[in-house]
Every structure is written in structure tokens, then in C-alpha cells.
Design an enzyme around this catalytic site. Structure first.
Site, PDB file in Angstrom:
ATOM      1  N   LYS A 156      -5.315 -14.787  -2.158  1.00 47.54           N
ATOM      2  CA  LYS A 156      -6.329 -14.650  -3.224  1.00 47.54           C
ATOM      3  C   LYS A 156      -6.208 -13.280  -3.881  1.00 47.54           C
ATOM      4  O   LYS A 156      -5.536 -12.382  -3.341  1.00 47.54           O
ATOM      5  CB  LYS A 156      -7.721 -14.834  -2.620  1.00 47.54           C
ATOM      6  CG  LYS A 156      -8.072 -13.798  -1.549  1.00 47.54           C
ATOM      7  CD  LYS A 156      -9.316 -14.195  -0.757  1.00 47.54           C
ATOM      8  CE  LYS A 156      -9.642 -13.166   0.302  1.00 47.54           C
ATOM      9  NZ  LYS A 156     -10.695 -13.627   1.218  1.00 47.54           N
ATOM     10  N   TYR A 163     -11.156  18.743 -15.333  1.00 43.03           N
ATOM     11  CA  TYR A 163     -12.521  18.593 -15.855  1.00 43.03           C
ATOM     12  C   TYR A 163     -13.533  19.272 -14.939  1.00 43.03           C
ATOM     13  O   TYR A 163     -13.472  19.113 -13.720  1.00 43.03           O
ATOM     14  CB  TYR A 163     -12.889  17.113 -15.980  1.00 43.03           C
ATOM     15  CG  TYR A 163     -12.202  16.415 -17.128  1.00 43.03           C
ATOM     16  CD1 TYR A 163     -12.439  16.804 -18.446  1.00 43.03           C
ATOM     17  CD2 TYR A 163     -11.319  15.364 -16.891  1.00 43.03           C
ATOM     18  CE1 TYR A 163     -11.802  16.157 -19.496  1.00 43.03           C
ATOM     19  CE2 TYR A 163     -10.682  14.705 -17.940  1.00 43.03           C
ATOM     20  CZ  TYR A 163     -10.935  15.116 -19.242  1.00 43.03           C
ATOM     21  OH  TYR A 163     -10.317  14.480 -20.282  1.00 43.03           O
ATOM     22  N   MET A 194      -8.282   9.971 -16.018  1.00 47.28           N
ATOM     23  CA  MET A 194      -7.974   8.561 -16.229  1.00 47.28           C
ATOM     24  C   MET A 194      -6.477   8.274 -16.048  1.00 47.28           C
ATOM     25  O   MET A 194      -6.093   7.270 -15.452  1.00 47.28           O
ATOM     26  CB  MET A 194      -8.418   8.126 -17.632  1.00 47.28           C
ATOM     27  CG  MET A 194      -8.283   6.625 -17.859  1.00 47.28           C
ATOM     28  SD  MET A 194      -8.644   6.127 -19.539  1.00 47.28           S
ATOM     29  CE  MET A 194     -10.412   6.357 -19.606  1.00 47.28           C
TER      30      MET A 194
HETATM   31  C1  LIG Z   1     -10.136 -13.460   2.517  1.00 46.80           C
HETATM   32  C2  LIG Z   1     -10.291 -14.448   3.593  1.00 46.80           C
HETATM   33  C3  LIG Z   1      -9.419 -14.457   4.687  1.00 46.80           C
HETATM   34  C4  LIG Z   1      -8.397 -13.370   4.943  1.00 46.80           C
HETATM   35  O1  LIG Z   1      -9.068 -12.227   5.407  1.00 46.80           O
HETATM   36  P1  LIG Z   1      -8.280 -10.944   5.935  1.00 46.80           P
HETATM   37  O2  LIG Z   1      -9.307 -10.087   6.558  1.00 46.80           O
HETATM   38  O3  LIG Z   1      -7.661 -10.315   4.726  1.00 46.80           O
HETATM   39  O4  LIG Z   1      -7.258 -11.437   6.874  1.00 46.80           O
HETATM   40  C5  LIG Z   1      -9.548 -15.491   5.600  1.00 46.80           C
HETATM   41  N1  LIG Z   1     -10.502 -16.444   5.452  1.00 46.80           N
HETATM   42  C6  LIG Z   1     -11.373 -16.444   4.424  1.00 46.80           C
HETATM   43  C7  LIG Z   1     -12.404 -17.499   4.331  1.00 46.80           C
HETATM   44  C8  LIG Z   1     -11.310 -15.447   3.466  1.00 46.80           C
HETATM   45  O5  LIG Z   1     -12.186 -15.443   2.451  1.00 46.80           O
END
Ligand SMILES: *Cc1c(COP(=O)(O)O)cnc(C)c1O
Length: 359
Positions: free
Chosen positions: A36, A255, A303
Site C-alpha cells: 500500500k 532562516y 523547502m
Molecule cells: C499496513 C498493514 C500491514 C503491514 O504492516 P507493517 O507493520 O508495515 O508490517 C498488515 N496488515 C494490515 C491490515 C495493514 O493495514
């Protein structure tokens, strides 16, 4: 003159090495590789292609992320970890072999009423104590029966849950969650509860399916570099020196004049800033790596640039590479200094950062 601007250097060799380590830790479990958020900022197309043959499926958080994998030619199963958000998603999922979590009544109803060309594989999400998503333990029976009877649902229903404190090795909450999970499933299907923390620290939680995310990228889930000694960082964030300036003792930098030099020194200006996703303020001071040595970031990060104190004896040149995190400079250290999570650091890199894929 040649200058490399902010670039995430991504190693497929490190990625494959990490997956082999993960599989050795959980030799009896199948692997849902969590990709993801653009594979945690590492580039989802590259990552998914590099590991498709080494995993059993992929986990994402949005339908759009799943479809991006499909349009890239990924054919392994893909699981929507939060389920679908809209009834209209079901038909798209059915034709694209996209599996779903079911965690609420609305999703259950949508599955019952949909007209689909083929069945969808469902993972029933049980809340065992995280209290974020999932049905209560007392609802498992009813949801399972409805899913079992639903003609749109594949007969092999999986069960899924998530730990809230797997990174706390001295907490018994993980054991409690695991017990609740196993008791609720009662052997009715394949189970998955271990994300990275579970994979590393709770072997009894591996069960049939593990869901590693952050450790695939060589980063520890508990911000302790010792937890992932055998893993390699997949991303090294680099940039270059674009100027070297002589600075007199007592002169401020950047800055607000937030940093004042206590000696005559040389200041290096590096082409990366918060506009690339590098954290703006680190009260505890952050190191960068230049020509094999650590030097501190000084003053506020701008930035597009930041300043480092190279020291009066520096022989560094414009164009020299600077490592912000990754190989030889663990991101866990930058997370600690910035008060951010490693998860945040890697997912907050902006599209301006170039990507360079190696080996
Ligand atoms: C993001 C996620 C994972 C992976 O988590 P990590 O801590 O990065 O291994 C596994 N299961 C679900 C439901 C997640 O949302």
C-alpha cells in the site's frame, strides 16, 4: 559540474534478500506482501514486479492501488486490507481477482445483494483488541454463516485480525489478541494476524498467512535497528552538495538565524528540503553521510535545501553525494531524531524526489 538532486535509490537485491529472511522466519506461512501507499514510498510497480515470484499475494488499502497493480501486469491475488468502500467496487473486484476484507454490516449487505460474474474471496476481519476495524467476537458466528451462504462469496473464507502492540515485547496484550483470534476462528479457515511486528517477535502468531510491510523494505517496526540486523535497507535517500561556503565564527545560517557557528567552518548546502519530504525540524540534530563521515544538519531545513556543518578541514566538493538515510545511515535514527515514525518518513517523500532503481 554534475549534481544529483534528491533521489530515492531503490535496491531490488535488498528487497529479495529481505523476503528470503522473512520466509526463513515464518517457513510455514504464505506471504501477503503489503505494498500500500506506493509500496511505502518505494515505487509499487518496481517492488511488485521484483517480488511477485517470491510471494503469494499482495495487500493494499485502496481499490485504486489494486487496479494499478493489475494494469502493471501483476496476476497474483490482491487483498483490500480495509475492504471495499463502495458497492460498485464489487463488480470490478470480481473480474480483477481482487479479494476483500469484510469488517462491517454494510459490506456484508452489499455482498448479499450484488450480481457478480464470479465469486470473491473474503477475509472476515475480527477485532481482537485493536478496536479500529473488525467485527466483535460475538458477531463472528453470524457473519460467518451469512458469508458461507452468500453465492457471491468464495467458499474458502479467510479470517484476519491485527495486533495493536506487537512491537512491545514485554506486553501480554499480543498474546491475548492471538488467543481471542484463534478461539474465534475455531479452525474454520485460514488465518492471518501477523504484520511485521508479529513476524519478527511473535512466531506463534505466524499461522497460515503473514502480512509483512515495513520489514520487506528493511526497516524495523519498533524503531530498533537491532530488530532487523539481518535485513538490508531497500531505499537509500541521497542528494548532493550544490555549494560549499566559508562561514565565520559567530555567523548564523538559514532562516531565522536558528544556528550560529561556534568556529570558523565550511558549510555545505544540500539539494533536498521539506519540499522533498525531508523533515523540517529536528531539535535533536540530524546526521547526514558525506564521503564516509557523518556531519550534522544545521539551522532550519528549507523547502529545497538544507545546510550541513562540514567542518574547517573539509575537502568535500560540489557534486559529492550526500546520504540522508538508508545504507550506512539507518532511517530509524532519523525517525528517532525527528519524532516521526519510519513509516511516516518513507511515505511522506514527495513526487519531486527522483527514483533510481539499482540491480
Ligand atoms: C499496513 C498493514 C500491514 C503491514 O504492516 P507493517 O507493520 O508495515 O508490517 C498488515 N496488515 C494490515 C491490515 C495493514 O493495514
Amino acid at each position: 559540474m554534475h549534481v544529483t538532486p534528491a533521489t530515492a535509490r531503490i535496491s531490488s537485491q535488498a528487497l529479495k534478500h529481505n523476503l528470503q529472511c522473512i520466509k526463513r522466519k515464518a517457513p510455514h506461512s504464505k506471504v501477503i506482501a503489503v505494498v500500500k501507499a506506493n509500496a511505502y514510498g518505494h515505487g509499487v510497480e518496481f517492488v511488485s514486479s521484483a517480488i511477485e515470484n517470491d510471494v503469494d499475494g499482495f495487500g493494499v488499502a485502496r481499490l485504486e492501488e489494486a487496479l494499478r497493480l493489475r494494469s502493471h501486469g501483476i496476476t497474483k491475488p490482491i487483498l483490500l486490507l480495509e475492504g471495499f468502500f463502495d458497492d460498485s467496487a464489487l463488480a470490478i473486484m470480481a473480474v480483477n481477482n481482487i479479494q476483500t476484507v469484510v469488517h462491517n454490516e454494510e459490506q456484508l449487505t452489499a455482498l448479499q445483494h450484488a450480481k457478480l460474474p464470479n465469486k470473491i474471496k473474503v477475509w472476515l476481519k475480527i477485532d481482537t483488541g485493536m478496536h479500529r476495524l473488525g467485527i466483535g467476537l460475538e458477531q463472528v458466528e453470524r457473519f460467518y454463516e451469512v458469508l458461507k451462504a452468500c453465492e457471491n462469496v468464495d467458499e474458502n473464507i479467510g479470517f484476519i485480525s491485527h495486533f495493536s502492540r506487537a512491537d512491545e515485547l514485554d506486553s501480554n496484550y499480543t498474546t491475548l489478541q492471538l488467543e481471542r483470534f484463534i478461539n474465534a476462528v475455531k479452525g474454520r479457515g485460514e488465518r492471518s494476524i501477523a504484520a511485521s511486528g508479529g513476524v519478527l517477535f511473535w512466531p506463534e502468531s505466524h499461522l497460515e498467512w503473514i502480512r509483512p510491510g515495513i520489514i520487506m523494505y528493511g526497516i524495523s517496526p519498533d524503531n530498533n535497528v537491532n530488530s532487523t540486523k539481518d535485513l538490508k535497507p531497500v531505499m537509500t535517500l541521497i542528494s548532493s552538495l550544490i555549494a560549499i561556503r566559508n562561514l565565520k565564527k559567530g555567523e548564523p545560517v538559514g532562516y531565522g538565524g536558528a544556528w550560529i557557528s561556534e568556529r570558523d567552518t565550511k558549510i555545505g548546502i544540500v539539494a533536498i528540503g521539506y519540499g522533498d519530504g525531508y523533515p523540517r525540524d529536528m531539535p535533536k540534530g540530524a546526521p547526514v553521510l558525506i564521503n564516509g563521515r557523518r556531519v550534522p544538519v544545521v539551522g532550519h531545513v528549507s523547502m529545497d535545501m538544507l545546510a550541513v556543518d562540514l567542518g574547517p578541514e573539509s575537502h568535500d566538493k560540489v557534486g559529492d553525494e550526500v546520504t540522508l538515510w538508508g545504507e550506512n545511515l539507518p532511517i530509524e535514527e532519523i525517525a528517532e531524531k525527528s519524532g516521526m515514525l519510519t513509516y511516516e518518513l518513507i511515505t511522506k517523500l514527495t513526487p519531486r524526489v527522483l527514483t533510481e532503481y539499482v540491480d
